[in-house]
Design an enzyme around this catalytic site. Structure first.
Site, mmCIF file in Angstrom:
data_model
loop_
_atom_site.group_PDB
_atom_site.id
_atom_site.type_symbol
_atom_site.label_atom_id
_atom_site.label_comp_id
_atom_site.label_asym_id
_atom_site.label_seq_id
_atom_site.Cartn_x
_atom_site.Cartn_y
_atom_site.Cartn_z
ATOM 1 N N SER A 85 -41.351 -4.645 17.800
ATOM 2 C CA SER A 85 -41.224 -5.654 16.778
ATOM 3 C C SER A 85 -40.443 -6.804 17.295
ATOM 4 C CB SER A 85 -40.680 -5.107 15.519
ATOM 5 O OG SER A 85 -41.123 -5.758 14.482
ATOM 6 N N GLY A 105 -36.385 -5.322 13.779
ATOM 7 C CA GLY A 105 -35.492 -5.359 12.645
ATOM 8 C C GLY A 105 -35.784 -6.676 12.001
#
Length: 673
Positions: A272, A178
Site C-alpha cells: 500500500s 497506512g
C-alpha cells in the site's frame, strides 16, 4: 494501509472517493508478543553519537552473552544489543532459532527537519519491546500513550546461526502501509505482531527489517514562508518520511552485518503506502539508488500520483490555517506556530478537525469559516474517505525534484538504475474504499444527489471534464461500468459503491500497475544487466476481515470485506507473505489450504530476495505457482496466488478485463499529463 481493527475511514487510492487505507497483517506471533504500553526508549540506543563508526559487525569482537543466554549482536564500534529468541518449525522441517530485536533507534529528527543517523551504543542493550509509534490517530493498535515524535525505530528478525557466520544473508527491508498517516513496523493485534518476520527469516534464510517513519503532516508537510526558527531556509520541502526511510536504509548499510545481514543484498518491499514508497525508491529517488538491489511492491495504488511543490504548499497553507483555527490564534504567515503546536493539535489540523467554539482573538470569525475557502468541497462531503487534492493522498510525498524526481507511473526517472522488481495486486482492491466512500456519500446527501455527485463532481475533480465524460460514457458488454449507479449490486454494497469499486480496481490498481510495470520492464530489458520483472495477482478467498468502522468499542465490520462477500480486499495478502495467519483476528480459522498458500508465498518472496536476478523455483503443491515468470509486458502471465486457481493468469486478460487499453491508458495520468 490502515489499522485493520478500527478503520473509521480510508484514503482514496484514486484520489477519488475512497481513501487507500492500509492494513498490516503479520502472521505468526512472536514467542512473546510485545505490545508497548508506553513509548519504549531502549536504554543507551536512544541517544545517538555524533557520527557512525565502522561497518556492521567486527569479526574480532567477541559477542558477550545476554542475560538470558542468547547471542548478542555486536557492532564494529563495540556496542552490542540483546533480543529475544524463539524456535520456528517449518512444515516437514527442523526447528530454526530466530533472534528478534525490537525498537532499535536508527535516527533522531527534530520536528520538520531531516533525520540524523543514530549509531548503536551501549553493551548488551536489551531490545525486546517495539519503539514508540509515530504520532497518528488514536487507535487500539496504536494508542496515543505509545506514541512519540521520537519514533524512528526499526525491528530485526534473523536466524541465530547467521550472527557471526562467515557468509551473510540477504536482507528484506519492509515498509508498512497506512496511507502515510498511520501504521508502524510493528503491528500488534492482541494475537501477535502482524509484521513478525520470524518465519521469513527462518525458512527463507534472510534477515528481515521493519521500520517506523514519520507520518501525516509531521512526515510530509510542504509549506512556503515559514518562520526561520522552524527552518533556516524559510520553507519546508516535505518528504521527511521518505528521508526517514532512506536513513533507515543507510543504517542497514552500516550496521546490518552485526545481525548476519549482507548490506549488498538488500531488497526493499512494502504494501500500500509502503509499496508507494518502494516505487519511489526504485523509480524516482536518487538518494536511494545505492542502498538496495531489488524491490517488491504489493498493492501499489499507482494511479494516485504525487503532487507538485506548488500544490503541496497550497495544501500546506490549508493545514496551517486549520492549525491556527484549532489552536484559536491569529495565523501570521511567519509565526512559529509549527513549533508551538502540540502533537494532538497537529493531528487534529491534518484531519481538518476544527474547534467547535469561537476561537480566541479571532473576533466573530469561526475557525470553520476561516479555512472553508481553501478546503476542497469533497472534504466536507466525504469526511475521512475524501481526497483533499486531486493529485494524490491527503498526506504523501512531494515531487520536489531532489528527493523525488519523477512519477513512478512513468517508470524510471532520468539516471535511475534498472533493478529487478516484483509488482502485484489483489483481486478486489477497491471494494473496501468504495464501500466506505459510498457510505459516507449516502449519509450526507439525498439519494437523488449521490450518483450525480460521483459522475458530475468527483470524476471531473480527479480526471477533468473531458476525462470524466470519456469514463462515464465508456461501454463494455452493453453496460457503462464507470457511471453511477451500477446496473446491479450485491446486498452488502450499494450500486454506487460498485461503480466506485470498478473505477478504483481498474484505474488505480490494475491498469496503473500494468502501465508502470510495462514501462519499468521495457527499461530493464534495455539495461546492460537486463534485470527481470515479475508480477502476481492475489485471489485467495477470504476467511477474515481486516476492516472495521466506527469508534471503539462500538465498531462493526465493513460489509464489503466480510468473508461471505467473497472480495479479496486490499492487504489480504499480508498474513500470507509473512505467514502470520495466527495473528489475524477473527472468528474463523485458516484452512489447511490457507496454511499451504502462506508457506508457498513466503517461499516465493524468499526466492526473490535471495536471488532477484534469477529466482530459483520452490516446492509447491496443487496448482500453486512454483516459480516466478519474467514479466516483459502484457504478453506474459502473472503468478496467481489462490488455492482454487491454475497457478497463473494472463496479464492480457487482466488488461482487457480492466479496460486498460480501451480506456484507462488513454486518460491522464496513465496516458501522461
Amino acid at each position: 494501509m490502515r489499522n485493520p481493527h478500527t478503520t473509521r475511514g480510508a484514503w482514496l487510492a484514486l484520489a477519488v472517493a475512497a481513501a487507500l487505507a492500509g492494513t498490516g497483517c503479520s502472521s505468526t506471533p512472536s514467542a512473546t508478543p510485545a505490545t508497548p504500553a508506553a513509548p519504549a526508549t531502549p536504554d543507551a540506543s536512544a541517544a545517538p553519537a555524533p557520527s557512525a563508526t565502522g561497518q556492521g559487525r567486527s569479526p574480532a569482537a567477541a559477542a558477550p552473552p545476554c542475560a538470558d543466554g542468547t547471542t548478542a549482536a555486536t557492532f564494529a564500534n563495540g556496542a552490542s544489543v540483546c533480543g529475544s529468541q524463539a524456535a520456528v518449525t517449518p512444515a516437514g522441517g527442523s526447528a530454526v532459532t530466530v533472534n528478534t530485536y525490537l525498537g532499535i533507534q536508527y535516527a533522531t529528527a527534530e520536528r520538520f527537519q531531516a533525520p540524523v543517523l543514530a549509531p548503536p551504543q551501549g553493551t548488551g542493550v536489551v531490545h525486546t519491546r517495539p519503539g514508540a509509534f509515530c504520532p497518528q490517530a488514536d487507535k487500539p493498535s496504536f494508542p496515543t500513550s505509545a506514541q512519540s515524535e521520537n519514533c524512528l525505530y526499526l525491528n530485526v528478525f534473523t536466524p541465530q546461526s547467521a550472527i557471526g557466520a562467515a557468509r551473510p544473508l540477504p536482507v528484506l527491508f519492509f515498509i508498512h502501509g497506512g496511507a502515510f498517516v498511520e501504521g508502524s513496523g510493528y503491528l500488534p493485534t492482541g494475537q501477535g505482531n502482524l509484521y513478525d518476520g520470524s518465519y521469513l527469516a527462518a525458512t527463507g534464510r534472510m534477515v528481515v527489517v521493519t521500520i517506523n517513519y514519520r507520518l501525516g503532516a509531521l512526515g510530509f508537510l510542504a509549506l512556503d514562508q515559514v518562520d526561520r526558527s522552524v527552518d533556516p531556509n524559510g520553507s519546508l520541502q516535505g518528504n521527511y518520511g521518505i528521508l526517514d526511510q532512506q536513513q533507515a536504509l543507510q543504517w542497514v548499510q552500516q550496521y546490518i552485518g552485526a545481525f548476519g545481514g549482507d548490506p549488498a543484498r538488500v531488497t526493499v518491499a512494502g504494501e500500500s503506502a509502503g509499496a508507494m514508497s518502494t516505487g519511489l525508491h526504485l523509480f524516482a529517488a536518487p538518494g536511494s539508488a545505492k542502498l538496495f538491489q531489488a524491490a517488491i511492491m504489493e498493492s501499489n495504488p499507482v494511479g494516485s500520483v504525487y503532487r507538485t511543490p506548488d500544490r503541496a504548499q497550497a495544501m500546506g497553507r490549508t493545514f496551517r490555517d486549520a492549525l491556527c483555527a484549532r489552536m484559536g490564534v491569529q495565523c501570521a504567515t511567519r509565526q512559529p506556530i509549527l513549533k508551538k503546536a502540540s502533537v494532538q493539535e497537529i493531528l487534529d489540523a491534518q484531519a481538518l478537525k476544527l474547534r467547535p467554539a469561537k476561537a480566541r482573538g479571532m473576533g466573530k470569525v469561526r475557525p470553520k469559516d476561516r479555512v472553508q475557502t481553501s478546503v476542497p468541497p469533497l472534504v466536507g462531503l466525504l469526511g475521512e474517505a475524501a481526497p483533499q487534492v486531486r493529485d494524490g493522498l491527503p498526506w504523501s510525498p512531494t515531487l520536489d525534484g531532489t528527493v523525488i524526481t519523477g512519477q513512478p507511473l512513468a517508470g524510471y526517472a532520468a539516471d535511475m538504475p534498472a533493478k529487478p522488481f516484483v509488482f502485484g495486486i489483489n483481486r478486489d482492491e477497491g471494494a473496501v474504499f468504495a464501500d466506505m466512500a459510498a457510505t459516507a456519500l449516502e449519509a450526507r446527501l439525498k439519494p437523488a444527489l449521490v450518483d450525480g455527485t460521483v459522475n458530475g463532481i468527483i470524476l471531473p475533480w480527479v480526471f477533468g471534464q473531458d476525462g470524466a465524460r470519456a469514463i462515464t460514457s465508456y461501454q463494455a458488454q452493453g453496460t457503462r461500468p464507470y457511471k453511477a449507479p451500477a446496473a446491479s449490486s450485491p446486498g452488502y454494497m450499494s450500486a454506487t459503491a460498485v461503480t466506485l469499486s470498478n473505477i478504483i480496481n481498474d484505474f488505480a490498481f490494475r491498469c496503473g500497475n500494468l502501465a508502470m510495470a510495462g514501462r519499468g520492464a521495457a527499461a530493464n530489458a534495455k539495461a546492460a544487466s537486463a534485470p527481470p520483472a515479475f508480477g502476481y495477482l492475489f485471489a485467495q478467498a477470504p476467511w477474515f476481515n481486516l476492516y472495521r468502522t466506527g469508534t471503539p468499542p462500538d465498531t462493526k465490520p465493513i460489509p464489503a470485506c466480510q468473508p461471505q462477500a467473497g472480495n479479496v480486499c486490499h492487504a489480504n495478502e499480508l498474513p500470507y507473505v509473512f505467514n502470520t495467519l495466527g495473528a489475524v483476528p477473527g472468528t474463523q480459522q485458516p484452512s489447511e489450504g490457507d496454511r499451504t498458500l502462506a508457506q508457498t508465498m513466503a517461499a516465493a518472496w524468499a526466492s526473490f530476495v535471495n536471488t532477484p536476478s534469477s529466482p530459483a523455483p520452490w516446492t509447491a503443491s496443487g496448482n500453486l505457482p512454483a516459480r516466478w515468470t519474467p514479466y516483459p509486458g502484457t504478453s506474459s502471465s502473472l503468478a496467481l496466488w489462490s488455492t482454487a486457481g491454475s497457478g497463473s493468469v494472463s496479464a492480457a486478460a487482466v488488461d482487457t478485463g480492466a479496460n486498460c487499453g480501451a480506456l484507462w491508458n488513454t486518460i491522464a495520468p496513465i496516458a501522461g499529463n
